[in-house]
Enzyme design. Structure first.
Site, PDB file in Angstrom:
ATOM      1  N   VAL A 279       0.831  -1.199   0.000  1.00 57.07           N
ATOM      2  CA  VAL A 279       0.000   0.000   0.000  1.00 57.07           C
ATOM      3  C   VAL A 279       0.872   1.259   0.000  1.00 57.07           C
ATOM      4  CG1 VAL A 279      -1.662   1.334   1.354  1.00 57.07           C
ATOM      5  CG2 VAL A 279      -1.935  -1.135   1.117  1.00 57.07           C
ATOM      6  N   ALA A 280       1.967   1.188   0.789  1.00 52.83           N
ATOM      7  CA  ALA A 280       2.833   2.365   0.894  1.00 52.83           C
ATOM      8  C   ALA A 280       3.528   2.668  -0.431  1.00 52.83           C
ATOM      9  CB  ALA A 280       3.871   2.147   1.974  1.00 52.83           C
ATOM     10  N   GLU A 284      -1.057   6.531  -4.306  1.00 50.34           N
ATOM     11  CA  GLU A 284      -2.510   6.747  -4.441  1.00 50.34           C
ATOM     12  C   GLU A 284      -2.849   8.182  -4.813  1.00 50.34           C
ATOM     13  OE1 GLU A 284      -1.043   5.842  -1.684  1.00 50.34           O
ATOM     14  OE2 GLU A 284      -1.741   3.876  -1.035  1.00 50.34           O
ATOM     15  N   ASP A 326       1.053  35.832 -36.075  1.00 45.93           N
ATOM     16  CA  ASP A 326       0.654  36.896 -36.999  1.00 45.93           C
ATOM     17  C   ASP A 326       1.370  38.160 -36.589  1.00 45.93           C
ATOM     18  OD1 ASP A 326      -1.194  35.402 -38.246  1.00 45.93           O
ATOM     19  OD2 ASP A 326      -2.913  36.202 -37.153  1.00 45.93           O
ATOM     20  N   ASP A 631      -6.578  33.987 -37.114  1.00 46.97           N
ATOM     21  CA  ASP A 631      -7.826  34.671 -36.802  1.00 46.97           C
ATOM     22  C   ASP A 631      -8.911  34.440 -37.847  1.00 46.97           C
ATOM     23  OD1 ASP A 631      -6.531  36.090 -38.745  1.00 46.97           O
ATOM     24  OD2 ASP A 631      -6.336  37.947 -37.599  1.00 46.97           O
ATOM     25  N   ASP A 635      -7.893  30.001 -41.578  1.00 48.15           N
ATOM     26  CA  ASP A 635      -6.776  29.598 -40.718  1.00 48.15           C
ATOM     27  C   ASP A 635      -7.039  28.274 -40.008  1.00 48.15           C
ATOM     28  OD1 ASP A 635      -5.123  31.702 -41.283  1.00 48.15           O
ATOM     29  OD2 ASP A 635      -5.889  32.970 -39.682  1.00 48.15           O
ATOM     30  N   ASN A 697       8.799   6.787  -0.947  1.00 47.69           N
ATOM     31  CA  ASN A 697       8.370   5.385  -0.921  1.00 47.69           C
ATOM     32  C   ASN A 697       9.561   4.429  -0.947  1.00 47.69           C
ATOM     33  OD1 ASN A 697       5.846   6.352  -0.842  1.00 47.69           O
ATOM     34  ND2 ASN A 697       5.221   5.693  -2.884  1.00 47.69           N
ATOM     35  N   ASN A 725       1.994   6.951   5.175  1.00 48.82           N
ATOM     36  CA  ASN A 725       1.652   7.003   3.764  1.00 48.82           C
ATOM     37  C   ASN A 725       0.600   8.078   3.486  1.00 48.82           C
ATOM     38  OD1 ASN A 725       1.598   6.007   1.109  1.00 48.82           O
ATOM     39  ND2 ASN A 725      -0.310   4.976   1.579  1.00 48.82           N
ATOM     40  N   THR A 728       2.180  11.707   3.946  1.00 46.12           N
ATOM     41  CA  THR A 728       3.150  12.169   2.957  1.00 46.12           C
ATOM     42  C   THR A 728       2.531  12.259   1.569  1.00 46.12           C
ATOM     43  OG1 THR A 728       3.920   9.908   2.823  1.00 46.12           O
ATOM     44  CG2 THR A 728       5.159  11.399   4.213  1.00 46.12           C
ATOM     45  N   ASP A 729       2.067  11.106   1.044  1.00 48.30           N
ATOM     46  CA  ASP A 729       1.504  11.115  -0.313  1.00 48.30           C
ATOM     47  C   ASP A 729       0.294  12.024  -0.409  1.00 48.30           C
ATOM     48  OD1 ASP A 729       3.256   9.582  -1.590  1.00 48.30           O
ATOM     49  OD2 ASP A 729       1.864   7.973  -2.133  1.00 48.30           O
TER      50      ASP A 729
HETATM   51  P1  ATP Z   1      -1.197  39.467 -40.150  1.00 50.31           P
HETATM   52  O1  ATP Z   1      -1.238  38.171 -40.890  1.00 50.31           O
HETATM   53  O2  ATP Z   1       0.130  39.906 -39.746  1.00 50.31           O
HETATM   54  O3  ATP Z   1      -2.194  39.555 -39.031  1.00 50.31           O
HETATM   55  P2  ATP Z   1      -3.086  40.607 -41.686  1.00 50.31           P
HETATM   56  O4  ATP Z   1      -3.909  39.504 -41.139  1.00 50.31           O
HETATM   57  O5  ATP Z   1      -3.558  41.971 -41.467  1.00 50.31           O
HETATM   58  O6  ATP Z   1      -1.633  40.495 -41.206  1.00 50.31           O
HETATM   59  P3  ATP Z   1      -4.135  40.215 -44.113  1.00 50.31           P
HETATM   60  O7  ATP Z   1      -5.361  40.596 -43.412  1.00 50.31           O
HETATM   61  O8  ATP Z   1      -4.034  38.901 -44.785  1.00 50.31           O
HETATM   62  O9  ATP Z   1      -2.919  40.341 -43.174  1.00 50.31           O
HETATM   63  O10 ATP Z   1      -3.823  41.378 -45.111  1.00 50.31           O
HETATM   64  C1  ATP Z   1      -2.880  41.204 -46.111  1.00 50.31           C
HETATM   65  C2  ATP Z   1      -2.826  42.424 -46.988  1.00 50.31           C
HETATM   66  O11 ATP Z   1      -4.114  42.654 -47.514  1.00 50.31           O
HETATM   67  C3  ATP Z   1      -2.442  43.677 -46.240  1.00 50.31           C
HETATM   68  O12 ATP Z   1      -1.072  43.879 -46.286  1.00 50.31           O
HETATM   69  C4  ATP Z   1      -3.166  44.754 -47.012  1.00 50.31           C
HETATM   70  O13 ATP Z   1      -2.366  45.198 -48.067  1.00 50.31           O
HETATM   71  C5  ATP Z   1      -4.366  44.039 -47.579  1.00 50.31           C
HETATM   72  N1  ATP Z   1      -5.556  44.332 -46.787  1.00 50.31           N
HETATM   73  C6  ATP Z   1      -5.728  44.158 -45.464  1.00 50.31           C
HETATM   74  N2  ATP Z   1      -6.942  44.506 -45.076  1.00 50.31           N
HETATM   75  C7  ATP Z   1      -7.598  44.906 -46.187  1.00 50.31           C
HETATM   76  C8  ATP Z   1      -8.915  45.381 -46.463  1.00 50.31           C
HETATM   77  N3  ATP Z   1      -9.810  45.483 -45.494  1.00 50.31           N
HETATM   78  N4  ATP Z   1      -9.215  45.692 -47.714  1.00 50.31           N
HETATM   79  C9  ATP Z   1      -8.320  45.560 -48.689  1.00 50.31           C
HETATM   80  N5  ATP Z   1      -7.090  45.123 -48.506  1.00 50.31           N
HETATM   81  C10 ATP Z   1      -6.708  44.806 -47.279  1.00 50.31           C
END
Ligand code: ATP
Length: 892
Positions: A279-280, A284, A326, A631, A635, A697, A725, A728-729
Site C-alpha cells: 500500500v505504501a 494513491e 501573426d 484569426d 486559418d 516510498n 503514507n 506524505t503522499d
Molecule cells: P497578419 O497576418 O500579420 O495579421 P493581416 O492579417 O492583417 O496580417 P491580411 O489581413 O491577410 O494580413 O492582409 C494582407 C494584406 O491585404 C495587407 O497587407 C493589405 O495590403 C491588404 N488588406 C488588409 N486589409 C484589407 C482590407 N480590409 N481591404 C483591402 N485590402 C486589405
C-alpha cells in the site's frame, strides 16, 4: 420538418411576427422566457455518481480494497478500518479534485460562446448567441459560426460551409428566393442557414427560425456529444508509472513476507505487514494531483488572459519550441493610422491630428478608401472616435474624415450595389457604386467620364498593380508603362521599409454593376497609396526576448508586405536573420528547399492561410512543437494542425476559435509566452510530486526490508506505515502541486515531448533521496533498538518520527528553485501542509490514546529534536543537490 424554405422572405417575417428591423427589446425578452436560451442541452457530463464510482474502481484503489479484504479475513479489524479509511480518503480526494477540474473546464468552455450582431428596435447590437430568439434578425459575415437556424433575407455572396451537418465540404452559396418542394434535403435548402455551420465568405442577413434544441443540430445533438474525455500524454505516462509501481509494490511485499518468515515472525502478522508495505509503495495521490494541477494550471493561465479550450494543451505548452505569430494585432497594436498619401505625382504628408486641407487631387483616393469600406466610426462628443470593424479600414475612414468627408453622405450619394469582399488570398476588396443620373456632387470627381457605375478597389499594392493597366495622373488616366510600374513599386517599398502597411487604391468605370458577369478586378486605374502605421505593442519586445532565452524560436507569419514585416521584426528583435520569404517564393520551393528554409528564416510575408499550413507541417516534420496563431476562417486547418492552435479572442472569427486549443483574450503575443511559462511550471510541479513520492516510498521500502537484515525487528507496524503514507503522499504531495515558477523556468530550453517522465537526473534523485532517508532512519532505529527490552517501542517511535520528518524536509527541499524554502508568499499551501503533517505526527506520538492506538512511546525533547534534525539534514542535502545541478547547467 419545418418548411421555412418554401415561404418567401415576407411570409417568413410575417409568420414569425417580426420585420427586417428586428424584434423590439421587450418582445425579445418575452420570447426568451418562452423558448429558453439558445443553447444545446449537453448530456449531463459524467455525473457525480459515475465520477465517484470511477475513483473506487481505479487499479490503485482496487489493490487497496484487496488489501483491506485480506486484513479483514485475518481478523485485523483496526488495520482493515485504517486501509478502508485510506480508500475512502483518496477516493473522496480524487472525486473532489476531478469534480472541481470538470467544473472549471465547463466554466472555461462557457466563456467562448460567440457574440452575434443582431438587429433589435431597428438598431444593430452585439448580443451573446445565447440570447437569440425566433424572429431575431441577425447579420452574418465571413468567419461567423451560424448561431441558430435561420431563413436568409439578404445575401452578398454569402457562402456557408455546412460539412458539420451535411458532410459536404464545399461551401454553399446562399440565396433568398423560395423553393417549391417541401422535402428538399438540408443541403439543397439554399435559402436557409443552420446552427453550427460556418460562414466561409461574404455577408448576409437572416431571420432566426429556430434556436437551441429546436434546430437541425439540436435534433442530432445527442450524437455529437463527446463520449470520453481524452487523457493527456503525461496522464497516460503517469498512469503507466502507477501500474509499474503497483507491480513493484507486490514484489516488495513478497520480499518482506519472505524476510519476515525467515527471521521467525508469525506468518499472519507478516502477511499484513507485507500488504501495508505494498500500500505504501502505490502512489494513491497521483491521479488526483495530476487532474487538479492541470485544471488549476488552466485557471492560472486564464488570469494571464490565455483561455484554454483543451486540457492536454496545458501540458503541451510546456514543450513548445516555436511560436508562429501573426503580425497585425498580435505583435503590433492594431491601432492603424494613415500618415501619408502617395499619388503618382505627389507625396502628401498626413501626420498629425485634426482636420487637414488636402490638395484636390487626393480626393479620389480618399473617396474610394471610404466607399470600399465596411467599417464605421462611432463618435460622441466626449470620447475619441471609435472604429467598429476592421482597423485598416477604420484608418482610411478617419483619414477621409480629417479631410472633411463623411461616409454616410457619400454612401447615400453613391449607393453600393455590388461587392467582392476582402479575403486574405486575393488581398483586396472591391465595391461597386451607382453614379447618380446628374453626375457627382463632388466637384473634384466630376471630371471622371460619365459612366453608370464606379467600381472601387483597395488592397495590397503588389496585388493591385498586377491588375491595373492605367494610372490616374493629374485628373486623367494614362497608360501604365513599365516606368510607372517601377516607380510605384519603389514608393511602396520605401513606405514598407519604414514598417508601414501600404494600401493601394484603384477604380474602374462600369456600365453594369456585375460587369456582365466578367471579372470586376481587372483593367483597373491605379490611383495611389495610403501609408498606414501600426506601432509594435509595448510588452512584446520583452516577451520576444524571453522567448528567445527560453529556447523558443519566434516566427512572424503575416499577410503584409515583406519589407513591412522585416521592419517590424527588426524593431522587435525577432531574429538575427533579416531575410524574409514570401508566399510566392514558398510556392516555388521543393520540399527539401522548404525544409532548409524553415530552419533558417523567421519572417514570412504575403502568405496565404494555405502557406501557413505548409509551414507548420514542415516545422513539425523537423521535430518542432509548434504554437500557431490565426484569426481568419481559412486559418482553421493550420490551427488544427499546429500542436497548439492559438486563436485571437478580440479580432478572431468564431471559426478560428472553434479550431483552436487556446484563445488569447487580449490578442497579445506576450500572452502566448506567459502561457508557455505556466505550462512549464505545471509540468515541473507534476514531476516534483512524482520525485517526492517515489523517493519517500523507496525510503520506506528500504527501511522495512533492511531493518530485519540489520538485526532490528520489523521496523513499522502496518498501522504506522499506513498513517505515514497518508500524511506524505496525501498532504505533502498536494502542497507541491501549486509551486510557482522557478528562477530559470524561462531560461532553459523546452522539454522534448519524447522525453520519458523521469529523466536520468530525476531517477538519480529518487535513488539517493530514498537511500538517504532510509539510512538516517535505520541509523536512528539501530541506535535505540534494545533486544533485551522489547516492551519499549522507543526505537520504533524514532523510526516513525524520523521517516515523517525526513519526508517533510524532502518536500520542502524540492520547492521551486529561486524562492526561499520557508517563503509563505510563493506557495502558502505547502507550508500549511508541512505544519499540519508535523502536528499530526506529534499528535500520534504524544496524545495519550493515539500513541496507544499506534503502539508508540512518547519521546523526550532531545529525541524529538534528533528526529526533527534528520528532517533538516534531508532538506539541506536536497538543496545542495539543486544548487550543484543549477550551477552545472549554468556553466554549460
Ligand atoms: P497578419 O497576418 O500579420 O495579421 P493581416 O492579417 O492583417 O496580417 P491580411 O489581413 O491577410 O494580413 O492582409 C494582407 C494584406 O491585404 C495587407 O497587407 C493589405 O495590403 C491588404 N488588406 C488588409 N486589409 C484589407 C482590407 N480590409 N481591404 C483591402 N485590402 C486589405
Amino acid at each position: 420538418m419545418s418548411i421555412w424554405h418554401t415561404k418567401s422572405t415576407d411570409e417568413v417575417l410575417k409568420s414569425l411576427g417580426t420585420s427586417a428591423n428586428g424584434l423590439s427589446g421587450t418582445e425579445a425578452s418575452e420570447r426568451l422566457k418562452k423558448y429558453g436560451h439558445n443553447e444545446l442541452q449537453e448530456r449531463a457530463g459524467k455525473g457525480p455518481l459515475r465520477m465517484l464510482w470511477e475513483q473506487f474502481t481505479q487499479t490503485m484503489v482496487l489493490i487497496l480494497i484487496v488489501a483491506a479484504i485480506i486484513s479483514a479475513l485475518l481478523g485485523k479489524d483496526i488495520e482493515t478500518i485504517a486501509i478502508l479509511a485510506i480508500v475512502v480518503l483518496f477516493g473522496v480526494l480524487g472525486f473532489v479534485q476531478e469534480y472541481r477540474a470538470e467544473k472549471a473546464m465547463a466554466a472555461l468552455k462557457r466563456m467562448v460562446v460567440p457574440t452575434v450582431k443582431a438587429r433589435r428596435n431597428g438598431k444593430v447590437q452585439e448580443l451573446s448567441a445565447r440570447e437569440l430568439v425566433p424572429g431575431d434578425v441577425v447579420l452574418l459575415e465571413a468567419g461567423n459560426v451560424v448561431p441558430a437556424d435561420m431563413r436568409v433575407l439578404e445575401s452578398a455572396n454569402l457562402r456557408v460551409q455546412e460539412a458539420a451537418l451535411t458532410g459536404e465540404s464545399e461551401a454553399v452559396e446562399k440565396e433568398t428566393d423560395r423553393f417549391e418542394s417541401e422535402d428538399l434535403p438540408l443541403g439543397d435548402r439554399k435559402n436557409m442557414v443552420y446552427l453550427g455551420t460556418n460562414v466561409a465568405y461574404g455577408r448576409g442577413m437572416a431571420v432566426v427560425t429556430g434556436t437551441g434544441m429546436q434546430t437541425e443540430l439540436g435534433k442530432i445533438a445527442d450524437l455529437l456529444q463527446e463520449v470520453e474525455a481524452k487523457q493527456t500524454p503525461l496522464q497516460k505516462k503517469l498512469d503507466q508509472l502507477g501500474k509499474l509501481l503497483a507491480i513493484l509494490g507486490f514484489v516488495a511485499a513478497a520480499l518482506m513476507l519472505g524476510i519476515g518468515v525467515l527471521i521467525g515472525e508469525p506468518l499472519e502478522d507478516m502477511f499484513l505487514t507485507a500488504v501495508s508495505l505494498a500500500v505504501a509503495v502505490v502512489p494513491e495521490g497521483l491521479p488526483a494531483v495530476v487532474t487538479i494541477t492541470l485544471a488549476i494550471g488552466a485557471q492560472r493561465m486564464l488570469k494571464r488572459h490565455a483561455l484554454m479550450r483543451k486540457l492536454p494543451a496545458v501540458e503541451t505548452l510546456g514543450s513548445v519550441t516555436i511560436i508562429c505569430s501573426d503580425k497585425t494585432g498580435t505583435l503590433t497594436e492594431n491601432r492603424m493610422t494613415v500618415t501619408s498619401i502617395s499619388l503618382p505625382d505627389e507625396q502628401i504628408d498626413f501626420t498629425g491630428n485634426g482636420s487637414v486641407q488636402v490638395p484636390e487631387k487626393a480626393a479620389l483616393a480618399l473617396t474610394i478608401g471610404m466607399l470600399c469600406n465596411d467599417s464605421i466610426i462611432k463618435s460622441d462628443n466626449e470620447n475619441e472616435p471609435q472604429v467598429i470593424g476592421d482597423p485598416t479600414e477604420g484608418a482610411l475612414l478617419l483619414a477621409a474624415n480629417r479631410a472633411g468627408y463623411e461616409k454616410e453622405a457619400l454612401e447615400q450619394h453613391l449607393p453600393r450595389v455590388h461587392e467582392e469582399p476582402f479575403d486574405s488570398t486575393r488581398k483586396r476588396m472591391t465595391t461597386v457604386h451607382k453614379i447618380p443620373a446628374g453626375g457627382f456632387d463632388l466637384p473634384e470627381l466630376n471630371h471622371l467620364a460619365k459612366a453608370s457605375y464606379i467600381s472601387c478597389t483597395k488592397g495590397a499594392v503588389d496585388s493591385l498593380l498586377k491588375i491595373s493597366d492605367q494610372v490616374w495622373v493629374a485628373g486623367r488616366a494614362e497608360q501604365m508603362t513599365a516606368a510607372w510600374h517601377e516607380q510605384l513599386l519603389e514608393v511602396n517599398n520605401q513606405l514598407a521599409q519604414n514598417g508601414m502597411r501600404v494600401l493601394g487604391i484603384a477604380f474602374r468605370e462600369l456600365q453594369e454593376p456585375n460587369n456582365h458577369g466578367k471579372p470586376l478586378e481587372e483593367k483597373l486605374i491605379f490611383v495611389g497609396m495610403m501609408g498606414i502605421i501600426d506601432p509594435p505593442r509595448a510588452a512584446v519586445k520583452s516577451a520576444v526576448a524571453t522567448c528567445r532565452t527560453a529556447g523558443i524560436r519566434p516566427i512572424m507569419i503575416t499577410g503584409d508586405h515583406p519589407l513591412t514585416a522585416a521592419a517590424i521584426a527588426k524593431e522587435l528583435h525577432i531574429t538575427d536573420n533579416p531575410e524574409a520569404i514570401t508566399g510566392e517564393m514558398l510556392n516555388n520551393m521543393s520540399e527539401t528547399e522548404l525544409e532548409e528554409a524553415v530552419g533558417r528564416v523567421s519572417i514570412y510575408a504575403r502568405v496565404s492561410p494555405e502557406d501557413k499550413l505548409r509551414i507548420v507541417e514542415m516545422l513539425q516534420k523537423k521535430g518542432d512543437v509548434v504554437a500557431m496563431t490565426g484569426d481568419g476562417v481559412n486559418d482553421s486547418p493550420a490551427l488544427k494542425t499546429a500542436n497548439i492552435g492559438v486563436a485571437m479572442g478580440i479580432t478572431g472569427t468564431d471559426v478560428a476559435k472553434e479550431a483552436s486549443d487556446m484563445v488569447l483574450l487580449d490578442d497579445n503575443f506576450a500572452t502566448i509566452v506567459a502561457a508557455v511559462e505556466e505550462g512549464r511550471v505545471i509540468y515541473d510541479n507534476l514531476i516534483r510530486f512524482v520525485k517526492f513520492s517515489l523517493g519517500g516510498n523507496l525510503g520506506k521500502v528500504l527501511v522495512m526490508l533492511c531493518a530485519p537484515l540489520l538485526g532490528i525487528n520489523i521496523a513499522l507496524t502496518p498501522l504506522q506505515l499506513l498513517w505515514l503514507n497518508l500524511l506524505t503522499d496525501g498532504l505533502m504531495g498536494l502542497g507541491l502541486g501549486t509551486e510557482p515558477a522557478e528562477a530559470d523556468t524561462m531560461k532553459r530550453p523546452p522539454r522534448s515531448p519524447e522525453q520519458s517522465v523521469l529523466t536520468r537526473k530525476d531517477l538519480i534523485h529518487v535513488s539517493w533521496s530514498g537511500i538517504l532517508i532510509a539510512t538516517i532512519t535505520l541509523g536512528m532505529g539501530a541506535f535505540y533498538f534494545d533486544p533485551t527490552n522489547m516492551q519499549d517501542t522507543r526505537w520504533q517511535t524514532m523510526i516513525f518520527a524520523t521517516l515523517g520528518f525526513t519526508q517533510i524536509g524532502h518536500a520542502l527541499g524540492l520547492r521551486a528553485y529561486g524562492h526561499s524554502v520557508f517563503s509563505l508568499k510563493s506557495n502558502p499551501l505547502i507550508l500549511v501542509m508541512a505544519a499540519l503533517t508535523f502536528l499530526l505526527q506529534i499528535a500520534a506520538i504524544y496524545v495519550p490514546f493515539l500513541d496507544k492506538f499506534f503502539g508508540l512511546t512518547p519521546l523526550s525533547l532531545q529525541e524529538l529534536g534528533l528526529a526533527v534534525g534528520a528532517g533538516f539534514v534531508t532538506l539541506t542535502a536536497v538543496l545542495i543537490e539543486t544548487y550543484l545541478s543549477k550551477k552545472r547547467s549554468a556553466s554549460l
